[in-house]
Every structure is written in C-alpha cells, then in structure tokens.
Design a protein around this motif. Structure first.
Motif, PDB file in Angstrom:
ATOM      1  N   PRO A  57       0.810  -1.187   0.033  1.00 12.65           N
ATOM      2  CA  PRO A  57       0.000   0.030  -0.068  1.00 12.65           C
ATOM      3  C   PRO A  57       0.741   1.232   0.102  1.00 12.65           C
ATOM      4  N   GLY A  58       2.313   1.190   0.290  1.00 13.03           N
ATOM      5  CA  GLY A  58       3.047   2.421   0.426  1.00 13.03           C
ATOM      6  C   GLY A  58       3.585   2.656  -1.056  1.00 13.03           C
ATOM      7  N   ALA A  59       3.352   1.540  -2.067  1.00 17.16           N
ATOM      8  CA  ALA A  59       4.212   1.775  -3.169  1.00 17.16           C
ATOM      9  C   ALA A  59       3.073   2.060  -4.320  1.00 17.16           C
ATOM     10  N   HIS A  60       3.353   3.148  -5.103  1.00  9.30           N
ATOM     11  CA  HIS A  60       2.567   3.588  -6.363  1.00  9.30           C
ATOM     12  C   HIS A  60       3.428   2.995  -7.557  1.00  9.30           C
ATOM     13  N   ARG A  61       2.880   2.064  -8.228  1.00 11.21           N
ATOM     14  CA  ARG A  61       3.600   1.229  -9.350  1.00 11.21           C
ATOM     15  C   ARG A  61       2.714   1.687 -10.603  1.00 11.21           C
ATOM     16  N   TYR A  62       3.628   2.109 -11.598  1.00 18.53           N
ATOM     17  CA  TYR A  62       2.940   2.440 -12.911  1.00 18.53           C
ATOM     18  C   TYR A  62       3.977   1.663 -13.891  1.00 18.53           C
ATOM     19  N   ALA A  63       3.104   1.310 -15.034  1.00 18.75           N
ATOM     20  CA  ALA A  63       3.776   0.980 -16.104  1.00 18.75           C
ATOM     21  C   ALA A  63       3.741   2.232 -17.238  1.00 18.75           C
ATOM     22  N   ILE A  64       4.737   2.442 -17.856  1.00 18.40           N
ATOM     23  CA  ILE A  64       4.930   3.593 -18.606  1.00 18.40           C
ATOM     24  C   ILE A  64       4.642   3.187 -20.015  1.00 18.40           C
ATOM     25  N   LEU A  65       3.941   3.817 -20.826  1.00 17.04           N
ATOM     26  CA  LEU A  65       3.329   3.584 -22.155  1.00 17.04           C
ATOM     27  C   LEU A  65       3.741   4.755 -23.199  1.00 17.04           C
ATOM     28  N   GLN A  66       4.306   4.194 -24.310  1.00 19.50           N
ATOM     29  CA  GLN A  66       4.514   5.402 -25.307  1.00 19.50           C
ATOM     30  C   GLN A  66       3.545   5.051 -26.498  1.00 19.50           C
ATOM     31  N   ASP A  67       2.722   5.795 -26.838  1.00 20.94           N
ATOM     32  CA  ASP A  67       1.972   5.598 -28.069  1.00 20.94           C
ATOM     33  C   ASP A  67       1.249   4.088 -27.958  1.00 20.94           C
ATOM     34  N   GLY A  68       1.015   3.815 -26.762  1.00 21.29           N
ATOM     35  CA  GLY A  68       0.183   2.363 -26.310  1.00 21.29           C
ATOM     36  C   GLY A  68       1.275   1.257 -26.276  1.00 21.29           C
ATOM     37  N   ALA A  69       2.579   1.450 -26.376  1.00 19.73           N
ATOM     38  CA  ALA A  69       3.634   0.185 -26.213  1.00 19.73           C
ATOM     39  C   ALA A  69       4.328   0.560 -24.736  1.00 19.73           C
ATOM     40  N   LEU A  70       4.278  -0.722 -24.314  1.00 17.98           N
ATOM     41  CA  LEU A  70       5.017  -0.552 -23.038  1.00 17.98           C
ATOM     42  C   LEU A  70       6.422  -0.330 -23.120  1.00 17.98           C
ATOM     43  N   SER A  71       6.815   0.667 -22.251  1.00 17.50           N
ATOM     44  CA  SER A  71       8.215   1.410 -22.385  1.00 17.50           C
ATOM     45  C   SER A  71       8.835   1.460 -21.114  1.00 17.50           C
ATOM     46  N   GLY A  72       8.201   0.935 -20.237  1.00 19.00           N
ATOM     47  CA  GLY A  72       9.032   1.099 -18.636  1.00 19.00           C
ATOM     48  C   GLY A  72       8.406   1.010 -17.779  1.00 19.00           C
ATOM     49  N   VAL A  73       8.792   1.438 -16.537  1.00 16.02           N
ATOM     50  CA  VAL A  73       8.119   1.128 -15.265  1.00 16.02           C
ATOM     51  C   VAL A  73       8.766   2.043 -14.233  1.00 16.02           C
ATOM     52  N   VAL A  74       7.887   2.686 -13.391  1.00 20.08           N
ATOM     53  CA  VAL A  74       8.297   3.206 -12.162  1.00 20.08           C
ATOM     54  C   VAL A  74       7.506   3.047 -10.987  1.00 20.08           C
ATOM     55  N   SER A  75       8.447   2.868  -9.853  1.00 18.17           N
ATOM     56  CA  SER A  75       7.753   2.631  -8.514  1.00 18.17           C
ATOM     57  C   SER A  75       8.073   3.561  -7.777  1.00 18.17           C
ATOM     58  N   VAL A  76       6.761   4.331  -6.884  1.00 18.90           N
ATOM     59  CA  VAL A  76       7.176   5.438  -6.125  1.00 18.90           C
ATOM     60  C   VAL A  76       6.877   5.146  -4.819  1.00 18.90           C
ATOM     61  N   ARG A  77       7.607   5.058  -3.764  1.00 24.66           N
ATOM     62  CA  ARG A  77       7.137   4.863  -2.500  1.00 24.66           C
ATOM     63  C   ARG A  77       6.847   6.187  -1.522  1.00 24.66           C
ATOM     64  N   CYS A  78       5.829   6.336  -1.179  1.00 24.65           N
ATOM     65  CA  CYS A  78       5.363   7.476  -0.504  1.00 24.65           C
ATOM     66  C   CYS A  78       4.275   7.343   0.564  1.00 24.65           C
ATOM     67  N   PRO A  79       4.798   7.811   1.964  1.00 26.43           N
ATOM     68  CA  PRO A  79       5.841   8.789   2.076  1.00 26.43           C
ATOM     69  C   PRO A  79       7.084   8.099   2.384  1.00 26.43           C
ATOM     70  N   TRP A  80       8.444   8.839   2.594  1.00 21.80           N
ATOM     71  CA  TRP A  80       9.513   8.095   2.741  1.00 21.80           C
ATOM     72  C   TRP A  80      10.337   9.572   3.021  1.00 21.80           C
TER      73      TRP A  80
END
Length: 164
Positions: A57-80
């Motif tokens: 529950p403390g992590a916000h995870r996102y797939a990164i898409l460019q023009d609909g194509a899976l292009s990366g990932v980011v995970s942000v822990r908040c708060p920290w």
C-alpha cells in the motif's frame, strides 16, 4: 493511516502512466533483468516480477506507455523521509532518450509539492554512472552511500532533491 495518494494514472506528454496489467509485470521484469543495474547485480526476472506484482500500500507502481507500447516502469514509495522515494525507474531499450525519465521526475516532484512534501529521493548503483549523472542534471544531490542495500557486494548512492 492511509498513505498519501498519487494519481492512479497520468498523462505525461507522449508517455502515459497507469498500473501494470496482468502479464505486463513479467514482460517488464524480463526487460529489466537484461539491463543495468539489474543484470550486473544478477537480479532475476522472477525476482523483479515478484517485486512489481507485490501488494504494497505504500508503493505506487506504474507501467510507462508510449503510443500504447509498454516502454518502462516506475515505482514510487510515499511517504518516505518527508517526500516520495523513487524506488525504481526504468525505461526499456528502444524507448530511452525520449524524455520519459525527465517527465517522470517532473511528475513525482509535482505530486510531492501538491502533497506538501519537501523532498524527492532516489538511489542509483555506484557503478551506474549514467544514472547518477541523470539525477544530478535534474537537481539531485548525493546524500549518502548505502553498501549492500540492493545486493551484497554493491553500493547504492542515495540522492535527494529539495523542493522549494
């Protein structure tokens, strides 16, 4: 207490952030395991997929898409430590050098400011000089070194950006 909420999705110019869909964690993990720093540290695709799929529950995870194509990932822990910690930011090969990393940093900083936080944090493996230069170019300052944080025998550098 409910952790501060980052948006579920975000539009960042040519990139879109949204939660990873079933099956995408494995695809992303396979790409990450072949890239620095994970390949050098011997972190497997299975371990990375388990991290991306874990319920935290403390992590916000996102797939990164460019023009609909899976292009990366980011995970942000908040708060920290009075702000979000970018615990993972990876742009897959073939999608790098298109400004996604910069847009994601800006997104995290904007959300931190919206939530009244004063810091943004990130780590980079010491051998990954390209990542360190990227964060320093975007206003992050080296704060500490953390031996063995991610894997035995490797040291991470902790960076902080103070928001004004």
């Amino acid at each position: 207490m409910t952790p501060p909420a980052f948006p579920r999705t975000a539009e960042l110019g040519t990139a879109r952030l949204r939660p990873p869909r079933p099956g995408e964690c494995e695809t992303l993990a396979a790409g990450l395991a072949a890239m620095q720093p994970w390949s050098t540290m011997g972190i497997s695709a299975e371990r990375l997929a388990a991290f991306l799929k874990s319920d935290d529950p403390g992590a916000h995870r996102y797939a990164i898409l460019q023009d609909g194509a899976l292009s990366g990932v980011v995970s942000v822990r908040c708060p920290w430590l009075k702000g979000p910690y970018i615990e993972l930011l990876a742009i897959l090969a073939g999608f790098q050098r298109r400004g996604h990393g910069e847009r994601i940093l800006s997104f995290v900083e904007t959300e931190a400011a919206r939530l009244g936080m004063r810091n943004v944090w990130v780590c980079a493996s010491q051998f990954n000089s390209g990542a360190a230069r990227f964060y320093e170019r975007h206003g992050f300052v080296e704060i500490a070194t953390l031996p063995g944080l991610v894997a035995d025998g490797f040291t991470e550098t902790l960076f902080r950006k103070t928001l004004t």
